[in-house]
Design a protein around this motif. Structure first.
Motif: not given
Ligand code: GLU
Length: 387
Positions: A67-71, A152-154, A165-169, A228-230
Protein backbone atom coordinates in the motif's frame (compact mmCIF):
# COMPACT_ATOMS: atom_id res chain seq x y z
CA UNK A 1 -7.02 -17.43 -1.01
CA UNK A 2 -4.35 -19.86 0.06
CA UNK A 3 -0.84 -19.46 1.32
CA UNK A 4 2.09 -21.70 0.54
CA UNK A 5 4.00 -20.92 3.71
CA UNK A 6 3.32 -22.94 6.84
CA UNK A 7 2.85 -20.71 9.84
CA UNK A 8 3.60 -21.34 13.42
CA UNK A 9 1.32 -19.48 15.77
CA UNK A 10 2.82 -16.05 16.40
CA UNK A 11 0.73 -15.52 19.52
CA UNK A 12 3.20 -15.95 22.33
CA UNK A 13 2.61 -13.79 25.32
CA UNK A 14 4.81 -10.71 25.32
CA UNK A 15 7.18 -12.07 22.67
CA UNK A 16 7.23 -10.29 19.31
CA UNK A 17 6.47 -12.61 16.39
CA UNK A 18 9.03 -13.15 13.62
CA UNK A 19 8.49 -11.89 10.08
CA UNK A 20 8.97 -15.45 8.82
CA UNK A 21 5.87 -16.51 10.78
CA UNK A 22 3.68 -14.90 8.13
CA UNK A 23 2.53 -16.05 4.71
CA UNK A 24 0.70 -13.02 3.37
CA UNK A 25 2.13 -9.60 4.16
CA UNK A 26 0.84 -6.12 3.36
CA UNK A 27 3.51 -3.41 3.57
CA UNK A 28 2.34 0.18 3.85
CA UNK A 29 4.84 2.81 2.81
CA UNK A 30 4.40 6.41 3.91
CA UNK A 31 4.88 9.42 1.61
CA UNK A 32 7.74 10.95 3.58
CA UNK A 33 9.78 7.75 3.21
CA UNK A 34 9.32 7.50 -0.51
CA UNK A 35 9.31 11.04 -1.79
CA UNK A 36 12.21 13.46 -1.64
CA UNK A 37 10.41 16.76 -1.77
CA UNK A 38 13.54 18.92 -1.83
CA UNK A 39 15.25 17.06 -4.68
CA UNK A 40 11.92 16.32 -6.42
CA UNK A 41 11.28 12.62 -7.05
CA UNK A 42 11.58 9.31 -5.30
CA UNK A 43 14.29 8.19 -2.87
CA UNK A 44 15.68 5.62 -5.29
CA UNK A 45 18.31 3.94 -3.10
CA UNK A 46 15.90 3.49 -0.23
CA UNK A 47 13.19 2.11 -2.51
CA UNK A 48 15.65 -0.33 -4.07
CA UNK A 49 16.56 -1.63 -0.59
CA UNK A 50 12.92 -2.05 0.39
CA UNK A 51 12.08 -3.82 -2.86
CA UNK A 52 15.02 -6.18 -2.31
CA UNK A 53 13.43 -7.13 1.04
CA UNK A 54 10.01 -7.54 -0.60
CA UNK A 55 11.51 -9.68 -3.35
CA UNK A 56 13.12 -11.92 -0.73
CA UNK A 57 9.77 -12.53 0.98
CA UNK A 58 8.15 -13.13 -2.41
CA UNK A 59 10.87 -15.59 -3.45
CA UNK A 60 10.26 -17.60 -0.28
CA UNK A 61 6.67 -18.17 -1.42
CA UNK A 62 5.00 -15.41 0.56
CA UNK A 63 2.25 -13.26 -0.87
CA UNK A 64 3.27 -9.63 -0.82
CA UNK A 65 1.06 -6.56 -1.22
CA UNK A 66 2.13 -2.93 -1.11
CA UNK A 67 0.00 0.00 0.00
CA UNK A 68 1.93 2.98 -1.26
CA UNK A 69 1.31 6.61 -0.41
CA UNK A 70 3.06 9.30 -2.31
CA UNK A 71 0.75 10.26 -5.18
CA UNK A 72 0.04 13.74 -3.89
CA UNK A 73 3.57 14.29 -2.53
CA UNK A 74 5.19 13.11 -5.76
CA UNK A 75 2.80 15.13 -7.90
CA UNK A 76 3.45 18.30 -5.97
CA UNK A 77 7.19 17.75 -6.06
CA UNK A 78 7.10 17.14 -9.84
CA UNK A 79 5.01 20.29 -10.24
CA UNK A 80 7.17 22.21 -7.78
CA UNK A 81 4.07 23.44 -5.94
CA UNK A 82 4.76 25.66 -2.92
CA UNK A 83 4.71 24.14 0.59
CA UNK A 84 1.57 24.29 2.69
CA UNK A 85 -1.93 22.80 2.46
CA UNK A 86 -3.39 22.25 -1.02
CA UNK A 87 -6.92 23.07 -2.14
CA UNK A 88 -8.93 19.94 -2.94
CA UNK A 89 -8.72 20.37 -6.74
CA UNK A 90 -4.99 20.95 -6.48
CA UNK A 91 -4.35 17.80 -4.48
CA UNK A 92 -6.64 15.77 -6.79
CA UNK A 93 -4.78 17.04 -9.85
CA UNK A 94 -1.38 16.62 -8.17
CA UNK A 95 -2.37 13.03 -7.36
CA UNK A 96 -3.22 12.39 -11.02
CA UNK A 97 0.30 13.42 -11.98
CA UNK A 98 1.96 11.74 -9.01
CA UNK A 99 0.08 8.44 -9.23
CA UNK A 100 1.12 7.67 -12.80
CA UNK A 101 4.74 8.25 -11.83
CA UNK A 102 4.32 6.23 -8.63
CA UNK A 103 2.91 3.26 -10.52
CA UNK A 104 5.80 3.30 -13.00
CA UNK A 105 8.34 3.52 -10.16
CA UNK A 106 6.90 0.48 -8.38
CA UNK A 107 6.49 -1.52 -11.59
CA UNK A 108 10.11 -0.86 -12.55
CA UNK A 109 11.54 -1.49 -9.07
CA UNK A 110 9.67 -4.80 -8.69
CA UNK A 111 10.33 -5.67 -12.34
CA UNK A 112 14.08 -5.59 -11.68
CA UNK A 113 13.49 -8.65 -9.48
CA UNK A 114 11.32 -10.37 -12.07
CA UNK A 115 8.14 -9.49 -10.17
CA UNK A 116 5.02 -8.15 -11.91
CA UNK A 117 3.18 -5.30 -10.22
CA UNK A 118 -0.57 -4.70 -10.52
CA UNK A 119 -2.04 -1.32 -9.62
CA UNK A 120 -5.28 -1.03 -7.64
CA UNK A 121 -6.79 2.36 -6.80
CA UNK A 122 -9.67 2.24 -4.34
CA UNK A 123 -12.21 4.70 -3.03
CA UNK A 124 -13.89 4.51 0.36
CA UNK A 125 -17.08 3.13 -1.21
CA UNK A 126 -15.12 0.21 -2.66
CA UNK A 127 -14.55 -1.15 0.80
CA UNK A 128 -17.62 0.16 2.66
CA UNK A 129 -20.13 -1.40 0.29
CA UNK A 130 -20.13 -5.17 0.64
CA UNK A 131 -20.64 -6.03 -3.04
CA UNK A 132 -17.79 -3.82 -4.21
CA UNK A 133 -15.65 -5.05 -1.34
CA UNK A 134 -16.08 -8.64 -2.52
CA UNK A 135 -15.23 -7.53 -6.04
CA UNK A 136 -11.98 -5.86 -5.01
CA UNK A 137 -11.16 -8.88 -2.88
CA UNK A 138 -11.42 -11.28 -5.82
CA UNK A 139 -9.22 -9.06 -7.97
CA UNK A 140 -6.56 -9.10 -5.27
CA UNK A 141 -6.91 -12.87 -4.93
CA UNK A 142 -6.40 -13.37 -8.65
CA UNK A 143 -3.34 -11.11 -8.73
CA UNK A 144 -1.84 -13.11 -5.86
CA UNK A 145 -2.65 -16.39 -7.64
CA UNK A 146 -0.62 -15.03 -10.53
CA UNK A 147 2.20 -14.20 -8.09
CA UNK A 148 1.88 -10.50 -8.93
CA UNK A 149 2.38 -7.86 -6.25
CA UNK A 150 -0.69 -5.60 -5.92
CA UNK A 151 0.33 -1.98 -5.40
CA UNK A 152 -2.59 -0.17 -3.83
CA UNK A 153 -3.44 3.45 -3.11
CA UNK A 154 -6.52 5.54 -2.58
CA UNK A 155 -7.88 6.97 -5.80
CA UNK A 156 -7.02 10.49 -4.69
CA UNK A 157 -8.07 12.06 -7.98
CA UNK A 158 -11.75 11.45 -7.25
CA UNK A 159 -11.74 11.33 -3.45
CA UNK A 160 -13.26 14.36 -1.77
CA UNK A 161 -12.98 15.25 1.89
CA UNK A 162 -16.32 13.65 2.77
CA UNK A 163 -15.68 10.39 0.97
CA UNK A 164 -12.11 9.44 1.53
CA UNK A 165 -9.92 7.39 3.81
CA UNK A 166 -7.52 10.32 3.87
CA UNK A 167 -4.76 8.25 5.39
CA UNK A 168 -3.16 5.09 4.11
CA UNK A 169 -2.80 3.54 7.57
CA UNK A 170 -6.49 2.69 7.78
CA UNK A 171 -6.60 1.93 4.07
CA UNK A 172 -3.71 -0.49 4.63
CA UNK A 173 -5.59 -2.19 7.46
CA UNK A 174 -8.73 -2.43 5.38
CA UNK A 175 -6.80 -3.95 2.48
CA UNK A 176 -4.96 -6.35 4.79
CA UNK A 177 -8.13 -7.79 6.31
CA UNK A 178 -9.84 -7.80 2.90
CA UNK A 179 -6.96 -9.84 1.47
CA UNK A 180 -6.92 -12.11 4.58
CA UNK A 181 -3.31 -11.11 5.13
CA UNK A 182 -1.81 -12.33 8.36
CA UNK A 183 0.49 -9.33 8.77
CA UNK A 184 0.30 -5.60 8.08
CA UNK A 185 3.59 -3.70 8.26
CA UNK A 186 3.30 0.07 8.68
CA UNK A 187 6.59 1.63 7.65
CA UNK A 188 6.65 5.12 8.97
CA UNK A 189 8.95 7.88 10.16
CA UNK A 190 8.52 6.68 13.73
CA UNK A 191 9.73 3.27 14.92
CA UNK A 192 6.74 2.33 17.05
CA UNK A 193 4.29 3.33 19.74
CA UNK A 194 5.76 5.12 22.74
CA UNK A 195 4.30 5.47 26.23
CA UNK A 196 3.97 9.21 25.43
CA UNK A 197 4.74 11.31 22.34
CA UNK A 198 8.59 11.08 22.31
CA UNK A 199 9.02 14.57 20.85
CA UNK A 200 7.30 16.07 23.88
CA UNK A 201 8.22 13.67 26.67
CA UNK A 202 11.90 12.57 26.73
CA UNK A 203 11.14 9.80 29.25
CA UNK A 204 8.82 8.06 26.76
CA UNK A 205 9.69 4.43 26.05
CA UNK A 206 8.83 2.20 23.11
CA UNK A 207 6.25 -0.55 23.65
CA UNK A 208 7.43 -3.69 21.84
CA UNK A 209 4.18 -5.69 21.99
CA UNK A 210 0.57 -4.57 22.34
CA UNK A 211 -1.58 -7.58 23.13
CA UNK A 212 -4.81 -5.59 23.20
CA UNK A 213 -5.73 -2.04 22.25
CA UNK A 214 -7.04 -0.73 25.56
CA UNK A 215 -8.08 2.85 26.44
CA UNK A 216 -4.58 3.27 27.96
CA UNK A 217 -2.95 2.35 24.65
CA UNK A 218 -5.22 4.78 22.81
CA UNK A 219 -4.28 7.54 25.25
CA UNK A 220 -0.59 7.00 24.45
CA UNK A 221 -1.13 7.74 20.79
CA UNK A 222 -1.27 11.53 21.10
CA UNK A 223 -2.13 13.24 17.86
CA UNK A 224 1.04 13.92 15.91
CA UNK A 225 1.37 13.72 12.15
CA UNK A 226 4.43 14.54 10.07
CA UNK A 227 4.22 17.21 7.41
CA UNK A 228 3.86 14.94 4.40
CA UNK A 229 1.87 12.01 5.64
CA UNK A 230 -1.71 12.25 6.79
CA UNK A 231 -1.57 9.58 9.45
CA UNK A 232 -0.26 10.30 12.93
CA UNK A 233 -0.14 7.70 15.69
CA UNK A 234 -3.89 7.99 16.13
CA UNK A 235 -4.67 6.67 12.65
CA UNK A 236 -2.10 3.92 13.26
CA UNK A 237 -3.99 2.82 16.37
CA UNK A 238 -7.25 2.93 14.37
CA UNK A 239 -5.51 0.78 11.76
CA UNK A 240 -4.42 -1.56 14.55
CA UNK A 241 -8.03 -1.97 15.68
CA UNK A 242 -9.23 -2.80 12.18
CA UNK A 243 -6.37 -5.20 11.56
CA UNK A 244 -6.35 -7.06 14.87
CA UNK A 245 -10.11 -7.47 15.18
CA UNK A 246 -10.04 -8.73 11.58
CA UNK A 247 -7.44 -11.38 12.44
CA UNK A 248 -4.37 -9.60 11.01
CA UNK A 249 -1.32 -8.83 13.13
CA UNK A 250 0.22 -5.40 12.68
CA UNK A 251 3.70 -4.02 13.21
CA UNK A 252 4.80 -0.38 13.18
CA UNK A 253 8.47 0.06 12.34
CA UNK A 254 10.77 2.75 11.07
CA UNK A 255 11.18 3.12 7.35
CA UNK A 256 13.90 5.71 7.76
CA UNK A 257 16.57 3.05 7.36
CA UNK A 258 17.52 1.02 4.32
CA UNK A 259 16.26 -2.58 4.28
CA UNK A 260 13.48 -1.80 6.76
CA UNK A 261 11.90 -5.26 6.51
CA UNK A 262 15.19 -7.02 7.07
CA UNK A 263 15.57 -4.86 10.19
CA UNK A 264 12.20 -6.11 11.47
CA UNK A 265 13.15 -9.70 10.64
CA UNK A 266 16.35 -9.24 12.65
CA UNK A 267 14.35 -8.14 15.67
CA UNK A 268 14.81 -4.38 15.25
CA UNK A 269 12.81 -1.78 17.15
CA UNK A 270 9.10 -1.98 16.39
CA UNK A 271 5.70 -2.22 18.02
CA UNK A 272 3.71 -5.37 17.34
CA UNK A 273 -0.08 -5.40 17.69
CA UNK A 274 -1.27 -8.97 18.09
CA UNK A 275 -4.49 -10.20 16.49
CA UNK A 276 -7.08 -12.18 18.38
CA UNK A 277 -6.31 -15.88 18.33
CA UNK A 278 -9.70 -17.05 17.08
CA UNK A 279 -10.44 -16.94 13.35
CA UNK A 280 -12.80 -14.22 12.13
CA UNK A 281 -15.27 -14.88 9.33
CA UNK A 282 -14.92 -12.84 6.17
CA UNK A 283 -18.20 -11.04 6.83
CA UNK A 284 -17.14 -10.07 10.33
CA UNK A 285 -13.83 -8.74 9.00
CA UNK A 286 -15.80 -6.46 6.75
CA UNK A 287 -18.00 -5.27 9.62
CA UNK A 288 -14.98 -4.76 11.92
CA UNK A 289 -13.29 -2.57 9.33
CA UNK A 290 -16.24 -0.29 8.58
CA UNK A 291 -14.73 3.16 8.48
CA UNK A 292 -17.90 5.17 8.48
CA UNK A 293 -20.20 3.91 11.20
CA UNK A 294 -23.47 5.84 10.92
CA UNK A 295 -24.26 5.96 14.63
CA UNK A 296 -23.36 4.96 18.15
CA UNK A 297 -25.17 2.76 20.67
CA UNK A 298 -24.06 3.22 24.26
CA UNK A 299 -24.87 0.19 26.39
CA UNK A 300 -24.90 -0.63 30.10
CA UNK A 301 -22.44 -2.83 31.98
CA UNK A 302 -24.81 -5.81 31.99
CA UNK A 303 -25.08 -5.69 28.21
CA UNK A 304 -21.30 -5.43 27.87
CA UNK A 305 -20.94 -8.59 29.94
CA UNK A 306 -23.61 -10.35 27.87
CA UNK A 307 -21.89 -9.44 24.59
CA UNK A 308 -18.60 -10.74 25.92
CA UNK A 309 -20.38 -14.04 26.63
CA UNK A 310 -21.33 -14.22 22.95
CA UNK A 311 -24.90 -12.91 23.22
CA UNK A 312 -26.72 -10.58 20.83
CA UNK A 313 -27.30 -6.94 21.80
CA UNK A 314 -30.89 -6.52 23.01
CA UNK A 315 -32.76 -3.19 23.15
CA UNK A 316 -32.98 -3.48 26.96
CA UNK A 317 -29.25 -2.92 27.44
CA UNK A 318 -29.07 0.28 25.38
CA UNK A 319 -28.85 3.54 27.29
CA UNK A 320 -28.19 6.06 24.50
CA UNK A 321 -28.52 6.24 20.72
CA UNK A 322 -26.77 8.77 18.51
CA UNK A 323 -26.64 9.30 14.76
CA UNK A 324 -28.92 8.95 11.78
CA UNK A 325 -28.78 5.35 10.65
CA UNK A 326 -30.98 2.99 8.67
CA UNK A 327 -31.57 -0.69 9.23
CA UNK A 328 -28.47 -2.66 8.20
CA UNK A 329 -26.02 0.24 8.69
CA UNK A 330 -22.81 -0.21 10.64
CA UNK A 331 -22.82 1.38 14.09
CA UNK A 332 -20.34 1.66 16.95
CA UNK A 333 -21.12 0.06 20.29
CA UNK A 334 -19.71 1.85 23.32
CA UNK A 335 -19.60 0.76 26.94
CA UNK A 336 -20.80 2.95 29.85
CA UNK A 337 -17.35 4.62 30.02
CA UNK A 338 -17.59 5.59 26.35
CA UNK A 339 -14.89 3.16 25.19
CA UNK A 340 -15.65 1.43 21.90
CA UNK A 341 -16.24 -2.23 22.51
CA UNK A 342 -17.35 -3.30 19.05
CA UNK A 343 -19.10 -2.64 15.77
CA UNK A 344 -22.14 -4.21 14.23
CA UNK A 345 -24.97 -3.99 11.73
CA UNK A 346 -28.05 -2.61 13.42
CA UNK A 347 -31.46 -4.25 12.90
CA UNK A 348 -33.55 -1.06 13.32
CA UNK A 349 -33.36 2.46 11.97
CA UNK A 350 -32.46 5.25 14.40
CA UNK A 351 -36.06 6.34 15.08
CA UNK A 352 -37.35 2.84 15.87
CA UNK A 353 -34.20 2.04 17.83
CA UNK A 354 -34.88 5.09 20.02
CA UNK A 355 -38.45 3.97 20.66
CA UNK A 356 -37.53 0.47 21.81
CA UNK A 357 -34.34 1.43 23.65
CA UNK A 358 -34.35 0.19 27.25
CA UNK A 359 -37.38 -2.05 26.67
CA UNK A 360 -37.46 -5.81 26.84
CA UNK A 361 -37.65 -7.61 23.49
CA UNK A 362 -41.17 -8.84 24.31
CA UNK A 363 -42.42 -5.23 24.21
CA UNK A 364 -41.14 -4.49 20.67
CA UNK A 365 -44.34 -5.50 18.88
CA UNK A 366 -46.45 -3.42 21.26
CA UNK A 367 -44.31 -0.32 20.79
CA UNK A 368 -43.67 -0.51 17.04
CA UNK A 369 -46.86 -2.24 16.01
CA UNK A 370 -44.96 -4.94 14.12
CA UNK A 371 -43.01 -8.01 15.12
CA UNK A 372 -39.44 -6.93 14.51
CA UNK A 373 -36.15 -8.59 15.35
CA UNK A 374 -35.56 -9.53 18.99
CA UNK A 375 -32.02 -8.17 18.91
CA UNK A 376 -30.84 -4.66 18.10
CA UNK A 377 -27.65 -6.24 16.77
CA UNK A 378 -27.62 -9.98 16.21
CA UNK A 379 -24.43 -11.65 17.39
CA UNK A 380 -23.67 -12.79 13.81
CA UNK A 381 -23.62 -9.12 12.84
CA UNK A 382 -21.47 -8.01 15.77
CA UNK A 383 -17.70 -7.90 16.09
CA UNK A 384 -16.16 -7.13 19.47
CA UNK A 385 -12.82 -5.41 19.83
CA UNK A 386 -10.26 -6.91 22.13
CA UNK A 387 -10.25 -4.09 24.71
N1 GLU B 1 -3.17 8.54 -0.65
C1 GLU B 1 -2.25 9.61 -0.35
C2 GLU B 1 -1.20 9.72 -1.44
O1 GLU B 1 -0.87 8.77 -2.09
C3 GLU B 1 -1.50 9.42 0.95
C4 GLU B 1 -2.26 9.30 2.22
C5 GLU B 1 -1.29 9.14 3.41
O2 GLU B 1 -0.22 9.72 3.39
O3 GLU B 1 -1.57 8.37 4.33
O4 GLU B 1 -0.64 10.77 -1.65
Amino acid sequence: MSSSVTLRSPRMSGTPPALTDFGRIVVKVGSSLLVDVEAGGVKEAWLASLVEDLAGLHRDGRDVLVVSSGAVALGRSLLRLPKGPLALEDSQAAAAIGQIALARIWAEALGRHGITAGQILVTLGDTEERRRYLNARSTIARLLDWRAVPVINENDTVATNEIRYGDNDRLGARVATMASADLLVLLSDIDGLYTAPPGIDPSATLIPVVERITPEIEAMAGDSASELSKGGMRTKIEAGKIATTGGTHMVIASGRIEHPLRAIAEGGRATWFLAAGNPVTSRKKWIAGSLEPKGTLTIDAGAVAALRRGKSLLPAGIVRIEGEFSRGDAVLVRGPDGFEIGRGLVAYDAADAERIRGHSSGDIAGILGTHGRTAMIHRDDLVLGQG
